[in-house]
Design a protein around this motif. Sequence first.
Motif, mmCIF file in Angstrom:
data_model
loop_
_atom_site.group_PDB
_atom_site.id
_atom_site.type_symbol
_atom_site.label_atom_id
_atom_site.label_comp_id
_atom_site.label_asym_id
_atom_site.label_seq_id
_atom_site.Cartn_x
_atom_site.Cartn_y
_atom_site.Cartn_z
ATOM 1 N N PHE A 41 0.863 -1.172 0.000
ATOM 2 C CA PHE A 41 0.000 0.000 0.000
ATOM 3 C C PHE A 41 0.904 1.229 0.000
ATOM 4 C CE2 PHE A 41 -2.744 -3.326 1.609
ATOM 5 C CZ PHE A 41 -3.955 -3.054 0.973
ATOM 6 N N ASP A 42 0.672 2.140 -0.949
ATOM 7 C CA ASP A 42 1.567 3.281 -1.087
ATOM 8 C C ASP A 42 1.304 4.314 -0.002
ATOM 9 O OD1 ASP A 42 -0.670 4.748 -1.845
ATOM 10 O OD2 ASP A 42 -0.085 4.961 -3.940
ATOM 11 N N THR A 43 1.972 5.434 -0.084
ATOM 12 C CA THR A 43 1.884 6.459 0.952
ATOM 13 C C THR A 43 0.503 7.095 1.037
ATOM 14 O OG1 THR A 43 2.800 8.047 -0.646
ATOM 15 C CG2 THR A 43 4.336 6.993 0.872
ATOM 16 N N GLU A 44 -0.347 6.858 0.048
ATOM 17 C CA GLU A 44 -1.718 7.365 0.083
ATOM 18 C C GLU A 44 -2.734 6.248 0.321
ATOM 19 O OE1 GLU A 44 -2.830 9.998 -3.093
ATOM 20 O OE2 GLU A 44 -0.791 10.780 -3.292
ATOM 21 N N GLY A 45 -2.262 5.069 0.674
ATOM 22 C CA GLY A 45 -3.155 3.969 0.979
ATOM 23 C C GLY A 45 -3.692 3.214 -0.210
ATOM 24 N N ARG A 46 -3.136 3.446 -1.403
ATOM 25 C CA ARG A 46 -3.587 2.743 -2.607
ATOM 26 C C ARG A 46 -2.829 1.428 -2.768
ATOM 27 N NH1 ARG A 46 -2.642 7.941 -6.385
ATOM 28 N NH2 ARG A 46 -0.719 7.814 -5.140
ATOM 29 N N LEU A 47 -3.549 0.422 -3.228
ATOM 30 C CA LEU A 47 -2.956 -0.902 -3.400
ATOM 31 C C LEU A 47 -2.142 -0.967 -4.684
ATOM 32 C CD1 LEU A 47 -2.634 -3.921 -2.719
ATOM 33 C CD2 LEU A 47 -4.825 -4.317 -3.869
ATOM 34 N N VAL A 48 -0.898 -1.420 -4.558
ATOM 35 C CA VAL A 48 -0.008 -1.633 -5.690
ATOM 36 C C VAL A 48 0.305 -3.132 -5.760
ATOM 37 C CG1 VAL A 48 2.200 -1.055 -6.766
ATOM 38 C CG2 VAL A 48 0.987 0.663 -5.399
ATOM 39 N N THR A 49 0.158 -3.730 -6.933
ATOM 40 C CA THR A 49 0.297 -5.175 -7.093
ATOM 41 C C THR A 49 1.183 -5.522 -8.285
ATOM 42 O OG1 THR A 49 -1.876 -5.644 -6.125
ATOM 43 C CG2 THR A 49 -0.977 -7.315 -7.592
ATOM 44 N N CYS A 50 2.019 -6.547 -8.100
ATOM 45 C CA CYS A 50 2.814 -7.118 -9.188
ATOM 46 C C CYS A 50 2.054 -8.292 -9.788
ATOM 47 C CB CYS A 50 4.163 -7.622 -8.664
ATOM 48 S SG CYS A 50 5.264 -6.344 -8.033
ATOM 49 N N GLU A 51 1.920 -8.326 -11.111
ATOM 50 C CA GLU A 51 1.219 -9.397 -11.803
ATOM 51 C C GLU A 51 2.176 -10.171 -12.699
ATOM 52 O OE1 GLU A 51 -3.236 -7.385 -12.264
ATOM 53 O OE2 GLU A 51 -1.854 -7.408 -13.970
ATOM 54 N N HIS A 52 2.321 -11.463 -12.407
ATOM 55 C CA HIS A 52 3.135 -12.310 -13.277
ATOM 56 C C HIS A 52 2.476 -12.490 -14.641
ATOM 57 C CE1 HIS A 52 5.322 -14.604 -9.775
ATOM 58 N NE2 HIS A 52 5.685 -13.342 -9.873
ATOM 59 N N GLY A 53 1.173 -12.790 -14.620
ATOM 60 C CA GLY A 53 0.486 -13.177 -15.846
ATOM 61 C C GLY A 53 0.530 -12.121 -16.930
ATOM 62 N N LEU A 54 0.298 -10.868 -16.565
ATOM 63 C CA LEU A 54 0.345 -9.777 -17.542
ATOM 64 C C LEU A 54 1.667 -9.018 -17.490
ATOM 65 C CD1 LEU A 54 -3.292 -8.366 -17.403
ATOM 66 C CD2 LEU A 54 -2.310 -10.100 -18.904
ATOM 67 N N ARG A 55 2.578 -9.484 -16.663
ATOM 68 C CA ARG A 55 3.940 -8.925 -16.589
ATOM 69 C C ARG A 55 3.897 -7.406 -16.424
ATOM 70 N NH1 ARG A 55 7.957 -12.642 -20.233
ATOM 71 N NH2 ARG A 55 6.854 -14.605 -20.012
ATOM 72 N N ARG A 56 3.227 -6.994 -15.344
ATOM 73 C CA ARG A 56 3.072 -5.563 -15.124
ATOM 74 C C ARG A 56 2.906 -5.268 -13.640
ATOM 75 N NH1 ARG A 56 -3.242 -4.397 -17.061
ATOM 76 N NH2 ARG A 56 -4.215 -5.598 -15.364
ATOM 77 N N VAL A 57 3.015 -3.972 -13.310
ATOM 78 C CA VAL A 57 2.751 -3.463 -11.966
ATOM 79 C C VAL A 57 1.584 -2.495 -12.075
ATOM 80 C CG1 VAL A 57 3.667 -2.205 -9.982
ATOM 81 C CG2 VAL A 57 5.182 -3.698 -11.321
ATOM 82 N N ILE A 58 0.557 -2.691 -11.239
ATOM 83 C CA ILE A 58 -0.646 -1.868 -11.322
ATOM 84 C C ILE A 58 -0.926 -1.197 -9.976
ATOM 85 C CG2 ILE A 58 -1.677 -3.307 -13.112
ATOM 86 C CD1 ILE A 58 -3.489 -4.502 -10.891
ATOM 87 N N ARG A 59 -1.760 -0.162 -10.031
ATOM 88 C CA ARG A 59 -2.196 0.513 -8.806
ATOM 89 C C ARG A 59 -3.698 0.767 -8.896
ATOM 90 N NH1 ARG A 59 0.447 6.143 -7.804
ATOM 91 N NH2 ARG A 59 -1.221 6.868 -9.195
ATOM 92 N N TRP A 60 -4.397 0.461 -7.807
ATOM 93 C CA TRP A 60 -5.832 0.719 -7.744
ATOM 94 C C TRP A 60 -6.056 2.102 -7.138
ATOM 95 C CZ3 TRP A 60 -8.988 -2.423 -10.288
ATOM 96 C CH2 TRP A 60 -8.531 -3.707 -10.580
ATOM 97 N N GLU A 61 -6.706 2.973 -7.914
ATOM 98 C CA GLU A 61 -6.923 4.346 -7.479
ATOM 99 C C GLU A 61 -8.101 4.414 -6.502
ATOM 100 O OE1 GLU A 61 -4.686 6.428 -8.290
ATOM 101 O OE2 GLU A 61 -3.709 5.180 -9.806
ATOM 102 N N HIS A 62 -8.242 5.554 -5.837
ATOM 103 C CA HIS A 62 -9.300 5.713 -4.846
ATOM 104 C C HIS A 62 -10.693 5.652 -5.469
ATOM 105 C CE1 HIS A 62 -6.534 6.389 -1.618
ATOM 106 N NE2 HIS A 62 -6.011 7.472 -2.164
ATOM 107 N N ASP A 63 -10.792 5.969 -6.762
ATOM 108 C CA ASP A 63 -12.098 5.919 -7.416
ATOM 109 C C ASP A 63 -12.422 4.532 -7.966
ATOM 110 O OD1 ASP A 63 -10.487 5.688 -9.624
ATOM 111 O OD2 ASP A 63 -11.191 7.520 -10.617
ATOM 112 N N GLY A 64 -11.537 3.545 -7.718
ATOM 113 C CA GLY A 64 -11.775 2.178 -8.164
ATOM 114 C C GLY A 64 -11.159 1.826 -9.499
ATOM 115 N N SER A 65 -10.591 2.789 -10.187
ATOM 116 C CA SER A 65 -9.959 2.503 -11.474
ATOM 117 C C SER A 65 -8.578 1.888 -11.277
ATOM 118 C CB SER A 65 -9.847 3.785 -12.307
ATOM 119 O OG SER A 65 -9.038 4.749 -11.642
ATOM 120 N N CYS A 66 -8.106 1.214 -12.312
ATOM 121 C CA CYS A 66 -6.812 0.543 -12.267
ATOM 122 C C CYS A 66 -5.836 1.277 -13.181
ATOM 123 C CB CYS A 66 -6.957 -0.904 -12.717
ATOM 124 S SG CYS A 66 -5.404 -1.822 -12.801
ATOM 125 N N ARG A 67 -4.676 1.615 -12.664
ATOM 126 C CA ARG A 67 -3.644 2.292 -13.454
ATOM 127 C C ARG A 67 -2.438 1.384 -13.608
ATOM 128 N NH1 ARG A 67 -0.397 7.988 -12.078
ATOM 129 N NH2 ARG A 67 1.024 7.880 -13.882
#
Length: 415
Positions: A155-181
Amino acid sequence: MRRSTRVSSDLKADRSLSRRTALASLGAAALTPAWAARAALPAPPSVVSTPARQWGPMAPPSAIPDPDIIVLDPSFKDLLFPNANLELVWRGGGWLEGPAWSTEGRFLLLSDTVRSQQYRYIFDDAPNADPARGPDTGIVSIFRKESFNANGNTFDTEGRLVTCEHGLRRVIRWEHDGSCRVLADSYQGRHLNSPNDVVASPDGAIWFTDPAYGDTTAEGHPDADGPANPRKALRPFIGNEVTSEHGGLQRQADHTFRWDPRSGTIEAVLSQDQAPGPNGLCFSPDAKTLYVISSGKAPGQQGPAGDRKIRAFDMSSGRPANGRIFTDFTLDGQSLIPDGMRADVFGNLWCGASGPLGLCGVFIYNPAGRMIGRLRLPVGCSNLTFGGEKRDTLFACCGTSLFSLTTSTQGAGFS
């Protein structure tokens, strides 16, 4: 006094089963409350402790002090709650990884790399709970039904979840509005390998490792045409149509990356030569030292391979420098396999260790690199974190199971 818990027969078998075999033996049974999952299966005595230890909510209380909490230096006693026992709090995963505590949500997030799901573990402290469930039991539910073989979380400094994904070989972050970046999915025009572990630094940057441990059919997918699939016999796009969008994937060199919150770009802060086979990583409490774990050889490894050591780097102007071996991660003359780690507020490192029964579990090092204690577990530990309302509970992911220990320290804020 805390009650001990009991390891079931399939947990004991974790010592020899591969991840894929463990998954097949568990099947696709629905997740159940922790107490029901534990109570439903028989549990043999431990072969580690003397006298033989029982694990489970109905087992007799373990001795105090816990015989599997091993003090190697007097300073380790200051980190322990004298009346606490190691406990098995949940069992039923495929291969658990990436534990991260949500301070705001007050739950533990877990990744199951082989089942490609994420779970949420919530404490169940209801006063009228069934006493057979034991203390500090909880409920596990599915947090993310399809996680694309997620591994590390933070969880970053603003409380957002950051996840590493093997399958799509990427790092994502879930924003406060529910969107995925998508924070990162390529470097120098090539797809990433399989982002593994991730942490946030005080300046808001996201740091992650990118080895190829997840470039397999069990935990992601192999190369379409590259070192992780040299004979081109494995078909990486079977089983998940989404990965077919990432055709032509080829393994590249291992890196440790930093994602910049201002520019939105990633920078390779450590090369494969500087940190071969990078896996777990964390910062010291003052963020002046970066620790990086080097695990074993990964699929399609070319160049320097993981050497089962932990390296320390001084943080100079926001970048790692002066790399050195922090520990060779050996015990009783045997080289064990480090995976994930976290720092406590005093700067001690708590590190997951896999290896022979009796040696595996959790190793604890002081800031000088001296092993001051260890937690002996019946199966190797992949990753761990501190959580609970006071951030004083250690949670350890061990194959199909989750263990815990109440301590007298707390997890560092940036680990």
